[in-house]
Write an enzyme that holds these catalytic residues in place. Sequence first.
Site, PDB file in Angstrom:
ATOM      1  CE  LYS A   1       8.338 -12.759 -13.443  1.00  0.00           C
ATOM      2  NZ  LYS A   1       9.096 -12.511 -14.929  1.00  0.00           N
TER       3      LYS A   1
ATOM      4  CE  LYS B   1      -8.761  -2.505  13.433  1.00  0.00           C
ATOM      5  NZ  LYS B   1      -7.754  -3.224  12.786  1.00  0.00           N
TER       6      LYS B   1
ATOM      7  CG  ASP C   1      -7.120  -5.463   6.134  1.00  0.00           C
ATOM      8  OD1 ASP C   1      -6.531  -5.285   7.207  1.00  0.00           O
ATOM      9  OD2 ASP C   1      -7.865  -4.425   5.666  1.00  0.00           O
TER      10      ASP C   1
ATOM     11  CG  ASN D   1      -0.288  -0.087   2.380  1.00  0.00           C
ATOM     12  OD1 ASN D   1       0.408   0.966   2.815  1.00  0.00           O
ATOM     13  ND2 ASN D   1      -0.251  -1.094   3.175  1.00  0.00           N
TER      14      ASN D   1
ATOM     15  CG  PHE E   1      -2.924   5.948  13.343  1.00  0.00           C
ATOM     16  CD1 PHE E   1      -2.260   5.673  14.477  1.00  0.00           C
ATOM     17  CD2 PHE E   1      -3.014   7.371  12.985  1.00  0.00           C
ATOM     18  CE1 PHE E   1      -1.335   6.771  14.953  1.00  0.00           C
ATOM     19  CE2 PHE E   1      -2.180   8.347  13.425  1.00  0.00           C
ATOM     20  CZ  PHE E   1      -1.523   7.826  14.727  1.00  0.00           C
TER      21      PHE E   1
ATOM     22  N   PRO F   1      -3.149 -11.621  10.881  1.00  0.00           N
ATOM     23  CG  PRO F   1      -1.128 -11.828  11.863  1.00  0.00           C
ATOM     24  CD  PRO F   1      -1.710 -12.062  10.578  1.00  0.00           C
ATOM     25  CG  ASP F   2      -6.470  -6.418  13.851  1.00  0.00           C
ATOM     26  OD1 ASP F   2      -5.973  -5.583  14.680  1.00  0.00           O
ATOM     27  OD2 ASP F   2      -7.307  -5.825  12.850  1.00  0.00           O
ATOM     28  CB  ILE F   3      -0.671  -6.043  14.865  1.00  0.00           C
ATOM     29  CG1 ILE F   3       0.161  -7.180  13.797  1.00  0.00           C
ATOM     30  CG2 ILE F   3       0.547  -5.512  15.995  1.00  0.00           C
ATOM     31  CD1 ILE F   3       0.993  -6.199  12.931  1.00  0.00           C
TER      32      ILE F   3
ATOM     33  CE  LYS G   1     -10.928   0.609  10.747  1.00  0.00           C
ATOM     34  NZ  LYS G   1     -10.397   0.932   9.711  1.00  0.00           N
TER      35      LYS G   1
HETATM   36  O1  C5P Z   1      -6.695  -1.704   8.592  1.00  0.00           O
HETATM   37  P1  C5P Z   1      -7.380  -0.824   9.569  1.00  0.00           P
HETATM   38  O2  C5P Z   1      -8.118   0.230   9.402  1.00  0.00           O
HETATM   39  O3  C5P Z   1      -8.373  -2.095  10.290  1.00  0.00           O
HETATM   40  O4  C5P Z   1      -6.224  -0.477  10.580  1.00  0.00           O
HETATM   41  C1  C5P Z   1      -6.845   0.026  11.795  1.00  0.00           C
HETATM   42  C2  C5P Z   1      -5.565   0.042  12.713  1.00  0.00           C
HETATM   43  O5  C5P Z   1      -5.080  -1.247  13.010  1.00  0.00           O
HETATM   44  C3  C5P Z   1      -4.255   0.512  12.468  1.00  0.00           C
HETATM   45  O6  C5P Z   1      -3.829   1.360  13.796  1.00  0.00           O
HETATM   46  C4  C5P Z   1      -3.468  -0.450  12.106  1.00  0.00           C
HETATM   47  O7  C5P Z   1      -2.027  -0.041  12.499  1.00  0.00           O
HETATM   48  C5  C5P Z   1      -3.896  -1.466  12.849  1.00  0.00           C
HETATM   49  N1  C5P Z   1      -3.862  -2.865  12.187  1.00  0.00           N
HETATM   50  C6  C5P Z   1      -2.865  -3.862  12.779  1.00  0.00           C
HETATM   51  N2  C5P Z   1      -2.944  -4.953  12.252  1.00  0.00           N
HETATM   52  C7  C5P Z   1      -3.843  -5.264  11.015  1.00  0.00           C
HETATM   53  C8  C5P Z   1      -4.448  -4.280  10.790  1.00  0.00           C
HETATM   54  C9  C5P Z   1      -4.568  -2.961  11.058  1.00  0.00           C
HETATM   55  O8  C5P Z   1      -2.394  -3.642  13.756  1.00  0.00           O
HETATM   56  N3  C5P Z   1      -3.636  -6.396  10.419  1.00  0.00           N
END
Ligand code: C5P
Length: 423
Positions: free
Chosen positions: A304, A360, A295, A223, A342, A322-324, A356
């Site tokens: 390749k 989260k 995501d 991105n 963010f 994984p969502d950190i 959000k």
């Molecule tokens: O992508 P998204 O809008 O859900 O991101 C919102 C927040 O979640 C951001 O702070 C981003 O750093 C965090 N995030 C994360 N791991 C992910 C997706 C997003 O920590 N896989």
Amino acid sequence: MAEAQDKGRIGLLAGKRILLIIGGGIAAYKALELIRRLRERGASVRCVMTKAAHEFVTPLSVASLSGEPVNEELFSLTDEAEMGHIQLSRAADLLVVAPATANLLARMAGGLADDLATTLLLATDKPVLAAPAMNVRMWLHPATTANVALLRQRGVLFVGPEDGDMACGEYGPGRLSEPMDILHAVEDFFAVTPAPGVLAGRRVLVTSGPTHEPIDPVRYLANRSSGKQGHAIAAALQAAGAEVTLVTGPVTLPDPVGVTVLRVETAQQMADACRRVAAEGGARDAAICAAAVADWHVVPADEKLKKDGSGTPPALRLQENPDILSGLSAPGPGRPALVVGFAAETEKVAEHGRAKRLRKGCDWLLANDVSTGSGTFGGEENAVLLIAADGEEAWPRMSKVALATRLARRIADHFTGEASAAE
Ligand code: C5P
């Protein structure tokens, strides 16, 4: 309105020490009023003039107004005996360069130290606020644009220049900001900058940059995140005394000084690195997730991918990363005391941001608009809405460095119990 605004600023400059570097431009006379205004508000002002500045204002008027000796020469025996030039740049709380001419900005960007002014600017460990003033074509010249971008990246703050009629008869950007505007920029700086050392002993994790998700050995999904915001936050927290670990995806930025930097490529690697840092206590006090984490990832091909001549493109099968942020926000014994996320939104910023934050589980969410034309992704500026459980704050558009400073201050105030988001 202006009066009310002024009231909120009372006391901000009391006891502050300003080192004012006066460059050689026709606008140098405005520096005299700036000195008066700063002193009226309780700041002490020590002045340094470049050689060219003498052509526009006299050291006698500068010394009379500042009430302090004026330093001019790099190799002055009397000045050195009284206060060495390194000492001069460290004894201040803030260096202000006004007017900052094209030449002075170029010398700052190039790291030159060929007179007292530039030597001080190179030797200082204090923040610098520059108020540029020059001919419109000089301001718009790619050389000046590049110098200003570089200086911004290194944390130099800017006020102005303004649009207007110029002494040379042209019209456009290049006029020095009015002394009151420079004064307000100085006050804003002290209003949002955390006191040095206020976060000493705090251990903070920051994520920054994009992630790269390989498709095959040569291609990846990514991105447009530049990492500018996350890196600036790491630097601002470090400047306030925190022990900072920065986990960053691939960026072209230099490492912030004094910060432990862990470089990763994929979301999975970022998640693993963050988990390790948290397990070792490196996120004990706060985690700031500014990274634009992908995501999804692709299960990468070993070789390749090639066109097979059938006209049917290969299908990319995406799997969720994984969502950190959610992981760090989950209740449990190792949870950071404060978790900040963010939200990059292209529409309904506040509404989506609130949802959000709850989804989260983080404490604060900084929602920003990254729609086309907002200039946020990869740009120098950002405007956010800070959403917390007890209220919201709309922060106006400002440089990413200023926003980072303000966030560091907000975090420091949170820990010292001085503010709630509802204020
Ligand atoms: O992508 P998204 O809008 O859900 O991101 C919102 C927040 O979640 C951001 O702070 C981003 O750093 C965090 N995030 C994360 N791991 C992910 C997706 C997003 O920590 N896989």
